[in-house]
Motif scaffolding. Structure first.
Motif, mmCIF file in Angstrom:
data_model
loop_
_atom_site.group_PDB
_atom_site.id
_atom_site.type_symbol
_atom_site.label_atom_id
_atom_site.label_comp_id
_atom_site.label_asym_id
_atom_site.label_seq_id
_atom_site.Cartn_x
_atom_site.Cartn_y
_atom_site.Cartn_z
ATOM 1 N N LYS A 51 -61.234 18.793 -31.015
ATOM 2 C CA LYS A 51 -59.917 19.334 -31.323
ATOM 3 C C LYS A 51 -58.815 18.348 -30.948
ATOM 4 C CE LYS A 51 -59.586 22.038 -27.020
ATOM 5 N NZ LYS A 51 -60.949 21.966 -26.537
ATOM 6 N N ILE A 52 -59.167 17.381 -30.077
ATOM 7 C CA ILE A 52 -58.273 16.267 -29.803
ATOM 8 C C ILE A 52 -58.858 15.041 -30.484
ATOM 9 C CG2 ILE A 52 -57.241 14.820 -28.019
ATOM 10 C CD1 ILE A 52 -57.593 17.138 -26.086
ATOM 11 N N LEU A 53 -58.069 14.417 -31.363
ATOM 12 C CA LEU A 53 -58.573 13.302 -32.147
ATOM 13 C C LEU A 53 -59.063 12.191 -31.226
ATOM 14 C CD1 LEU A 53 -58.909 12.132 -34.993
ATOM 15 C CD2 LEU A 53 -56.620 11.148 -34.779
ATOM 16 N N GLY A 54 -60.313 11.798 -31.409
ATOM 17 C CA GLY A 54 -60.859 10.713 -30.620
ATOM 18 C C GLY A 54 -61.030 11.059 -29.157
ATOM 19 N N LYS A 55 -61.579 12.226 -28.855
ATOM 20 C CA LYS A 55 -61.770 12.642 -27.470
ATOM 21 C C LYS A 55 -62.846 11.797 -26.811
ATOM 22 C CE LYS A 55 -62.866 16.695 -24.680
ATOM 23 N NZ LYS A 55 -63.072 18.166 -24.706
ATOM 24 N N ASN A 56 -62.545 11.280 -25.615
ATOM 25 C CA ASN A 56 -63.474 10.427 -24.893
ATOM 26 C C ASN A 56 -64.081 11.149 -23.695
ATOM 27 O OD1 ASN A 56 -63.098 8.133 -26.528
ATOM 28 N ND2 ASN A 56 -61.246 7.584 -25.402
ATOM 29 N N ILE A 57 -65.369 10.913 -23.465
ATOM 30 C CA ILE A 57 -66.062 11.413 -22.283
ATOM 31 C C ILE A 57 -66.714 10.220 -21.605
ATOM 32 C CG2 ILE A 57 -67.809 13.003 -21.399
ATOM 33 C CD1 ILE A 57 -67.503 14.628 -23.953
ATOM 34 N N THR A 58 -66.428 10.036 -20.317
ATOM 35 C CA THR A 58 -66.887 8.836 -19.613
ATOM 36 C C THR A 58 -67.713 9.199 -18.382
ATOM 37 O OG1 THR A 58 -64.944 7.575 -20.329
ATOM 38 C CG2 THR A 58 -66.168 6.717 -18.444
ATOM 39 N N VAL A 59 -68.849 8.480 -18.218
ATOM 40 C CA VAL A 59 -69.682 8.580 -17.014
ATOM 41 C C VAL A 59 -69.758 7.181 -16.409
ATOM 42 C CG1 VAL A 59 -71.991 9.015 -16.132
ATOM 43 C CG2 VAL A 59 -71.023 10.525 -17.846
ATOM 44 N N GLN A 60 -69.514 7.088 -15.096
ATOM 45 C CA GLN A 60 -69.398 5.788 -14.441
ATOM 46 C C GLN A 60 -70.606 5.475 -13.556
ATOM 47 O OE1 GLN A 60 -65.658 6.058 -12.333
ATOM 48 N NE2 GLN A 60 -64.481 5.477 -14.151
ATOM 49 N N LYS A 95 -71.326 -5.436 -12.916
ATOM 50 C CA LYS A 95 -72.335 -6.255 -13.596
ATOM 51 C C LYS A 95 -73.330 -6.830 -12.604
ATOM 52 C CE LYS A 95 -72.826 -9.996 -16.942
ATOM 53 N NZ LYS A 95 -72.128 -11.020 -17.755
ATOM 54 N N ARG A 96 -72.851 -7.216 -11.424
ATOM 55 C CA ARG A 96 -73.740 -7.770 -10.401
ATOM 56 C C ARG A 96 -74.747 -6.726 -9.930
ATOM 57 N NH1 ARG A 96 -70.966 -11.062 -5.679
ATOM 58 N NH2 ARG A 96 -73.200 -11.228 -5.230
ATOM 59 N N LYS A 97 -74.354 -5.442 -10.004
ATOM 60 C CA LYS A 97 -75.246 -4.352 -9.598
ATOM 61 C C LYS A 97 -76.033 -3.786 -10.782
ATOM 62 C CE LYS A 97 -74.000 -4.052 -5.207
ATOM 63 N NZ LYS A 97 -74.947 -4.212 -4.077
ATOM 64 N N SER A 98 -75.863 -4.383 -11.958
ATOM 65 C CA SER A 98 -76.539 -3.926 -13.194
ATOM 66 C C SER A 98 -76.192 -2.472 -13.532
ATOM 67 C CB SER A 98 -78.065 -4.075 -13.059
ATOM 68 O OG SER A 98 -78.429 -5.418 -12.872
ATOM 69 N N VAL A 99 -74.923 -2.112 -13.291
ATOM 70 C CA VAL A 99 -74.450 -0.781 -13.665
ATOM 71 C C VAL A 99 -73.218 -0.936 -14.554
ATOM 72 C CG1 VAL A 99 -75.347 0.332 -11.599
ATOM 73 C CG2 VAL A 99 -73.005 -0.558 -11.593
ATOM 74 N N CYS A 100 -72.865 0.146 -15.233
ATOM 75 C CA CYS A 100 -71.717 0.116 -16.138
ATOM 76 C C CYS A 100 -71.181 1.528 -16.335
ATOM 77 C CB CYS A 100 -72.117 -0.497 -17.481
ATOM 78 S SG CYS A 100 -73.275 0.541 -18.401
ATOM 79 N N ASN A 101 -70.127 1.631 -17.113
ATOM 80 C CA ASN A 101 -69.561 2.918 -17.500
ATOM 81 C C ASN A 101 -69.871 3.170 -18.970
ATOM 82 O OD1 ASN A 101 -68.366 2.853 -14.932
ATOM 83 N ND2 ASN A 101 -66.510 1.899 -15.728
ATOM 84 N N TYR A 102 -70.304 4.379 -19.293
ATOM 85 C CA TYR A 102 -70.560 4.761 -20.689
ATOM 86 C C TYR A 102 -69.472 5.722 -21.155
ATOM 87 C CZ TYR A 102 -75.240 2.744 -20.262
ATOM 88 O OH TYR A 102 -76.284 1.874 -20.084
ATOM 89 N N THR A 103 -68.896 5.447 -22.312
ATOM 90 C CA THR A 103 -67.874 6.304 -22.909
ATOM 91 C C THR A 103 -68.292 6.675 -24.318
ATOM 92 O OG1 THR A 103 -66.098 5.248 -21.638
ATOM 93 C CG2 THR A 103 -65.456 6.516 -23.581
ATOM 94 N N ILE A 104 -68.405 7.965 -24.571
ATOM 95 C CA ILE A 104 -68.673 8.401 -25.941
ATOM 96 C C ILE A 104 -67.407 9.020 -26.512
ATOM 97 C CG2 ILE A 104 -71.115 8.815 -25.476
ATOM 98 C CD1 ILE A 104 -70.527 11.822 -25.606
ATOM 99 N N ASN A 105 -67.192 8.781 -27.786
ATOM 100 C CA ASN A 105 -66.036 9.306 -28.493
ATOM 101 C C ASN A 105 -66.524 10.336 -29.502
ATOM 102 O OD1 ASN A 105 -64.243 9.127 -31.107
ATOM 103 N ND2 ASN A 105 -62.934 8.507 -29.415
ATOM 104 N N ILE A 106 -65.990 11.559 -29.398
ATOM 105 C CA ILE A 106 -66.407 12.607 -30.328
ATOM 106 C C ILE A 106 -65.200 13.103 -31.105
ATOM 107 C CG2 ILE A 106 -68.318 13.347 -28.869
ATOM 108 C CD1 ILE A 106 -66.637 15.754 -28.047
ATOM 109 N N TRP A 107 -65.488 13.649 -32.287
ATOM 110 C CA TRP A 107 -64.440 14.214 -33.125
ATOM 111 C C TRP A 107 -64.274 15.661 -32.710
ATOM 112 C CZ3 TRP A 107 -61.147 12.174 -36.687
ATOM 113 C CH2 TRP A 107 -60.430 13.069 -37.476
#
Length: 465
Positions: free
Chosen positions: A442-451, A428-440
Motif C-alpha cells: 500500500k506504500i509504493l516501494g515498501k522496504n523490509i530490512t534484516v541486519q 564484510k570482515r565478519k561475512s555478514v550483511c543487511n538484506y532489504t526486500i522491496n515489495i509492492w
C-alpha cells in the motif's frame, strides 16, 4: 444496473456542513473585516452570498459525480471544470470497504470505498455514499456474489469466524499501552541493579530513604499517568475494535469492527501480499501479538492499521493463519545471525551509552545513576539479536527484526520487486550483511530490512525469486 447513478442526496448535506466548518475561521475573519468598513447588514449579505455559492458548488459537484456498473467494469466520473473519468475492471478490485460514521448511521447510509492495486498513498480510487441496501447491492455485484454459493459456504465460514471479546480488549489495551511498556522495561532493568550495587558499593535503599518523600510523589505521578493512559487506551480500543470479527467466505476475507464508526472490509484473498505479526515489549513477554495484512486499500486512512486480528496468543495466531490465510504458513528454514556477528547488536549501543553516561555523570549530581542505561542497552541488543531471522521458500519470504517492537513479515515471493544486499567494511570482515526486500504494497516501494545475517545466503534467495 447500467443506468447512471449518483451519491445519495444527503451526501451533499454532509459536504456542505463539513465545508462550512472547515472554513469557519475564514468566514469569521471576512465578516469582522467587512463589518468594520461596510456595516453589519452588508457583512451579513456577503456571508450569506458566500454560503449560497458554497451550497451551489457542492450541489453541482454531487450532480457531476456519477457511476454505473457494467458486466465487467465500474465506471466513475467526477469533477466540475476538470472532469475525471475512470473505468475500473472488476477483476482488478482488491478491497471493498463499507463503513458507517455517525452521520451515516443516523440517516441509514453507508460509505463504500473501492480500491485496486493502482491506489496511491491514502486515497481510494472510488468513494460513494449510498443507502446501506444500495451499498450492499454494489458490493455483491462487484464481488460476483452468488446466493447459492453463499448458502453453501455459510456454515463453513461460521466455523472459521474469529471474534474479539471484551476481556481481549482489556488485555490488548494493557499490552499495547506505551506507559505500561515503560514500567515493564524499568522492572526489567531492576535485574541489573544488584550488579550495579556490587560494582559501586552504592546502597540503593539508603539513597531512597533520604529522598523518601520525593520518591512517593514520583511513584504517585507515574501511577496516575499510567491509570489515565490505560483508561484512554481502553476507550479508544473499545470505540475502534468493539464487535470485531473476521472470517473467510467464498475466497473473500471479511473484516468488520467499530462501536460508533462501523467498518466492513472485503478482500480478495489472492490479492493479499503478505502478513505482519507485531509485538511490543510486553507482548513478547506474554507471547501475544497483533496480526496485520499487506493489502491495497486497507489501512490507508488516517489512524488506521491493516489489522487482521488485534490481539491473540501464539496458539490462536497459528489457528487464525491456518484457517483464514493458510497460504502464509511458512515452514522453511530460518537463518539467524552467526555467532561472530553477535557483538554488532551491542557495540554501538554501548558506545553511545558510555558517552551519555560520562556527560550526565559529569554535569548532573547523582548522575552516576545513569549507569543503569547500560542495562537498557544490553537488554535492547539481546532482544534484537533474538528477534533477527530471515528465510525464503519457493512461495514465501520470512523476515523477523526489531527489539522492543518485534515484527515478523511473511510475504509472497511473487510480490517481491527486488532484494538487495548491503554491508559496511566491518560487516564484510565478519561475512555478514543487511538484506532489504522491496515489495509492492500500500506504500509504493515498501522496504523490509534484516541486519547482520550471513552474506552467503544472497545467491540462494535470488534463485528462489
Amino acid at each position: 444496473m447500467n443506468d447512471v447513478e449518483r451519491n445519495h442526496p444527503l451526501h451533499v448535506l454532509k459536504q456542505i456542513f463539513s465545508g462550512i466548518i472547515s472554513q469557519i475561521v475564514i468566514i469569521i475573519l471576512i465578516f469582522t473585516y467587512v463589518n468594520k468598513r461596510l456595516g453589519f447588514m452588508i457583512s451579513i449579505l456577503i456571508i450569506v452570498g458566500l454560503i449560497i455559492l458554497f451550497v451551489l458548488f457542492y450541489v453541482l459537484a454531487w450532480y457531476k459525480t456519477t457511476y454505473y456498473i457494467s458486466e465487467n467494469s465500474i465506471f466513475y466520473q467526477k469533477g466540475i471544470m476538470n472532469i475525471n473519468k475512470r473505468e475500473v475492471p472488476i477483476e482488478k478490485i482488491t478491497t471493498i470497504d463499507i463503513s458507517q460514521g455517525l452521520f451515516e448511521r443516523i440517516f441509514s447510509l453507508s460509505k463504500i470505498k473501492i480500491d485496486t492495486e493502482n491506489v496511491k498513498a491514502d486515497k481510494s480510487e472510488i468513494t460513494l455514499t449510498l443507502t446501506r441496501e444500495k451499498a450492499l447491492e454494489v458490493k455483491q455485484r462487484l464481488l460476483h456474489d452468488n446466493e447459492e454459493t453463499k448458502i453453501l459456504n455459510d456454515s463453513n465460514s461460521n466455523e472459521r469466524k474469529y471474534k474479539l471479546g471484551f476481556k481481549d480488549l482489556i488485555l490488548y489495551s494493557l499490552a499495547s499501552n506505551s506507559v505500561f511498556q515503560g514500567l515493564v522495561i524499568i522492572l526489567a532493568l531492576y535485574n541489573y541493579l544488584d550488579d550495579f550495587e556490587d560494582m559501586t558499593n552504592f546502597d540503593s535503599l539508603e539513597y531512597i530513604n533520604k529522598f523518601q518523600f520525593s520518591v512517593y510523589i514520583i511513584v504517585g505521578l507515574i501511577l496516575g499517568v499510567f491509570i489515565i493512559s490505560l483508561i484512554i487506551s481502553f476507550i479508544k480500543n473499545c470505540i475502534k475494535y468493539s464487535y470485531y470479527s473476521v472470517y473467510v467466505e467464498n475466497d473473500k476475507l471479511h473484516i468488520s469492527h467499530g462501536l460508533i464508526s462501523k467498518k466492513n472490509y472485503t478482500f480478495d484473498k489472492k490479492k493479499v501480499k503478505g502478513i505482519h505479526i507485531k509485538q511490543k515489549f510486553i507482548m513478547q513477554l506474554f507471547h501475544v501479538s497483533t496480526i496485520e495484512i499487506e493489502s491495497i486499500g486497507y489501512g490507508d486512512e488516517k489512524g488506521e492499521r491493516a489489522v487482521l486480528f488485534p490481539f491473540c496468543n501464539d496458539a490462536l495466531r497459528v489457528k487464525i493463519i491456518n484457517d483464514l490465510m493458510p497460504e502464509f504458513n511458512y515452514h522453511g528454514e530460518i537463518d539467524n545471525p552467526p555467532k561472530k556477528a553477535y557483538i554488532r547488536f551491542f557495540l554501538k549501543k554501548l558506545l553511545l551509552t558510555l558517552i551519555v553516561v560520562c556527560i550526565v555523570t559529569y554535569k548532573v549530581q547523582y548522575g552516576f545513576i545513569s549507569l543503569l542505561l547500560f542495562g537498557l542497552a544490553i537488554l535492547l541488543g539481546h532482544m534484537q539479536l533474538g528477534n533477527t531471522g530471515i528465510g525464503m521458500s519457493d512461495q514465501l519470504a520470512y523476515m523477523s527484526y526489531g527489539g522492543f517492537r518485534k515484527k515478523q513479515s511473511i510475504v509472497k515471493t511473487s510480490s517481491i520487486q527486488s532484494i538487495k544486499m548491503s554491508h559496511t567494511y566491518f560487516q564484510k570482515r565478519k561475512s555478514v550483511c543487511n538484506y532489504t526486500i522491496n515489495i509492492w504494497g500500500k506504500i509504493l516501494g515498501k522496504n523490509i530490512t534484516v541486519q547482520n545475517v550471513s552474506n552467503h545466503l544472497f545467491k540462494t534467495y535470488i534463485d528462489k525469486l
